[in-house]
Motif scaffolding. Structure first.
Motif, PDB file in Angstrom:
ATOM      1  N   LEU A  19      37.314  35.720  38.380  1.00 17.64           N
ATOM      2  CA  LEU A  19      38.075  35.678  39.616  1.00 17.64           C
ATOM      3  C   LEU A  19      37.200  35.968  40.802  1.00 17.64           C
ATOM      4  O   LEU A  19      36.187  36.596  40.682  1.00 17.64           O
ATOM      5  CB  LEU A  19      39.165  36.729  39.530  1.00 17.64           C
ATOM      6  N   VAL A  20      37.602  35.550  41.991  1.00 17.23           N
ATOM      7  CA  VAL A  20      36.744  35.705  43.166  1.00 17.23           C
ATOM      8  C   VAL A  20      37.299  36.730  44.144  1.00 17.23           C
ATOM      9  O   VAL A  20      38.485  36.948  44.212  1.00 17.23           O
ATOM     10  CB  VAL A  20      36.545  34.352  43.859  1.00 17.23           C
ATOM     11  N   ILE A  83      29.134  39.659  42.387  1.00 14.77           N
ATOM     12  CA  ILE A  83      30.317  40.351  42.900  1.00 14.77           C
ATOM     13  C   ILE A  83      31.096  41.092  41.822  1.00 14.77           C
ATOM     14  O   ILE A  83      32.056  41.792  42.134  1.00 14.77           O
ATOM     15  CB  ILE A  83      31.276  39.380  43.618  1.00 14.77           C
ATOM     16  N   GLY A  84      30.718  40.925  40.546  1.00  9.31           N
ATOM     17  CA  GLY A  84      31.470  41.598  39.501  1.00  9.31           C
ATOM     18  C   GLY A  84      30.883  41.368  38.128  1.00  9.31           C
ATOM     19  O   GLY A  84      29.802  40.802  37.975  1.00  9.31           O
ATOM     20  N   ASP A  85      31.636  41.826  37.138  1.00  2.93           N
ATOM     21  CA  ASP A  85      31.232  41.745  35.736  1.00  2.93           C
ATOM     22  C   ASP A  85      32.374  41.178  34.901  1.00  2.93           C
ATOM     23  O   ASP A  85      33.544  41.337  35.259  1.00  2.93           O
ATOM     24  CB  ASP A  85      30.902  43.141  35.194  1.00  2.93           C
ATOM     25  N   HIS A  86      32.007  40.572  33.799  1.00  2.00           N
ATOM     26  CA  HIS A  86      32.988  40.053  32.845  1.00  2.00           C
ATOM     27  C   HIS A  86      32.555  40.490  31.452  1.00  2.00           C
ATOM     28  O   HIS A  86      31.387  40.369  31.092  1.00  2.00           O
ATOM     29  CB  HIS A  86      33.029  38.527  32.921  1.00  2.00           C
ATOM     30  N   SER A  87      33.482  41.030  30.692  1.00  2.00           N
ATOM     31  CA  SER A  87      33.233  41.413  29.304  1.00  2.00           C
ATOM     32  C   SER A  87      34.280  40.751  28.432  1.00  2.00           C
ATOM     33  O   SER A  87      35.452  40.682  28.802  1.00  2.00           O
ATOM     34  CB  SER A  87      33.324  42.933  29.130  1.00  2.00           C
ATOM     35  N   VAL A  88      33.859  40.270  27.259  1.00  2.00           N
ATOM     36  CA  VAL A  88      34.790  39.608  26.356  1.00  2.00           C
ATOM     37  C   VAL A  88      34.456  39.984  24.918  1.00  2.00           C
ATOM     38  O   VAL A  88      33.285  40.151  24.563  1.00  2.00           O
ATOM     39  CB  VAL A  88      34.771  38.064  26.554  1.00  2.00           C
ATOM     40  N   VAL A  89      35.502  40.158  24.112  1.00  2.23           N
ATOM     41  CA  VAL A  89      35.354  40.405  22.684  1.00  2.23           C
ATOM     42  C   VAL A  89      36.158  39.327  21.966  1.00  2.23           C
ATOM     43  O   VAL A  89      37.342  39.126  22.253  1.00  2.23           O
ATOM     44  CB  VAL A  89      35.868  41.805  22.283  1.00  2.23           C
ATOM     45  N   PHE A 106      37.725  40.896  33.714  1.00  2.00           N
ATOM     46  CA  PHE A 106      36.869  40.628  34.858  1.00  2.00           C
ATOM     47  C   PHE A 106      37.010  41.787  35.835  1.00  2.00           C
ATOM     48  O   PHE A 106      38.107  42.047  36.316  1.00  2.00           O
ATOM     49  CB  PHE A 106      37.269  39.323  35.526  1.00  2.00           C
ATOM     50  N   ALA A 107      35.916  42.493  36.096  1.00  3.75           N
ATOM     51  CA  ALA A 107      35.924  43.631  37.025  1.00  3.75           C
ATOM     52  C   ALA A 107      35.385  43.164  38.369  1.00  3.75           C
ATOM     53  O   ALA A 107      34.249  42.708  38.462  1.00  3.75           O
ATOM     54  CB  ALA A 107      35.074  44.764  36.472  1.00  3.75           C
ATOM     55  N   LEU A 108      36.229  43.270  39.390  1.00  7.73           N
ATOM     56  CA  LEU A 108      35.891  42.838  40.744  1.00  7.73           C
ATOM     57  C   LEU A 108      36.150  43.988  41.712  1.00  7.73           C
ATOM     58  O   LEU A 108      36.852  44.943  41.372  1.00  7.73           O
ATOM     59  CB  LEU A 108      36.736  41.616  41.111  1.00  7.73           C
ATOM     60  N   PRO A 109      35.612  43.924  42.919  1.00  9.39           N
ATOM     61  CA  PRO A 109      35.798  45.034  43.862  1.00  9.39           C
ATOM     62  C   PRO A 109      37.260  45.411  44.120  1.00  9.39           C
ATOM     63  O   PRO A 109      37.572  46.581  44.290  1.00  9.39           O
ATOM     64  CB  PRO A 109      35.125  44.524  45.142  1.00  9.39           C
ATOM     65  N   GLN A 110      38.187  44.441  44.152  1.00 10.78           N
ATOM     66  CA  GLN A 110      39.589  44.744  44.471  1.00 10.78           C
ATOM     67  C   GLN A 110      40.451  45.032  43.252  1.00 10.78           C
ATOM     68  O   GLN A 110      41.642  45.261  43.384  1.00 10.78           O
ATOM     69  CB  GLN A 110      40.239  43.585  45.233  1.00 10.78           C
TER      70      GLN A 110
END
Length: 169
Positions: A19-20, A83-89, A106-110
């Protein structure tokens, strides 16, 4: 032990994808919901996911078997800026044909966005992944993420997100 190819790994990596921060397009609609109308905003925006780590975990029976996992980490970019990180299992739930159940965040600032998909290997050229929820400004998020490969460890992500305007975000 059967190995998953790098191509399959990168395709799986982007599947539960992102996400943005400041989406370029937004539209408001009014939809009946029970007795009240709920204001909704639809956002369409793009990010690039670049895989930074991945590991296959051989659990249970030796070699590829149901229950084995694939763990992936990605950095998320917009306009060349992280702008962020994404982790998937992903968990292997079926073999021959191979199917993976994947859950990502998805970890984003907001805030965060969660996603989920059942993937068939080898993966299709592009995949739509369900958005299952979120936190922060994305607490009412639903929709999907369209993912397209852009190299061995890079995917282009287009988010189609609907948010309830009445959620206060």
């Amino acid at each position: 032990m059967r190995r998953i190819s790098q191509r399959c790994l990168s395709a799986v990596a982007g599947l539960a994808a992102a996400l943005v921060v400041a989406p370029p397009a937004s539209a408001a609609t009014s939809t009946p919901h029970g007795r009240q109308d709920t204001q909704q905003r639809t956002q369409v925006f793009q990010l690039v996911a670049r895989q930074t780590q991945s590991e296959s975990l051989d659990l249970g029976k030796k070699g590829l078997s149901r229950g084995d996992e694939l763990v992936i980490a990605e950095d998320l970019y917009r306009d060349g800026r992280k702008i962020g990180d994404h982790s998937v299992v992903c968990v292997h739930v079926h073999l021959d044909p191979d199917e993976l159940q994947c859950v990502g965040t998805f970890a984003l600032p907001q805030g965060q966005i969660t996603s989920q998909a059942l993937l068939h290997l080898p993966p299709a050229p592009s995949i739509d992944i369900a958005v299952t929820g979120g936190s922060g400004v994305f607490s009412s998020a639903r929709g999907y993420v369209h993912t397209v490969p852009a190299g061995k460890t890079v995917r282009n992500l287009t988010f189609h997100i609907t948010l309830d305007a009445s959620s206060g975000h």
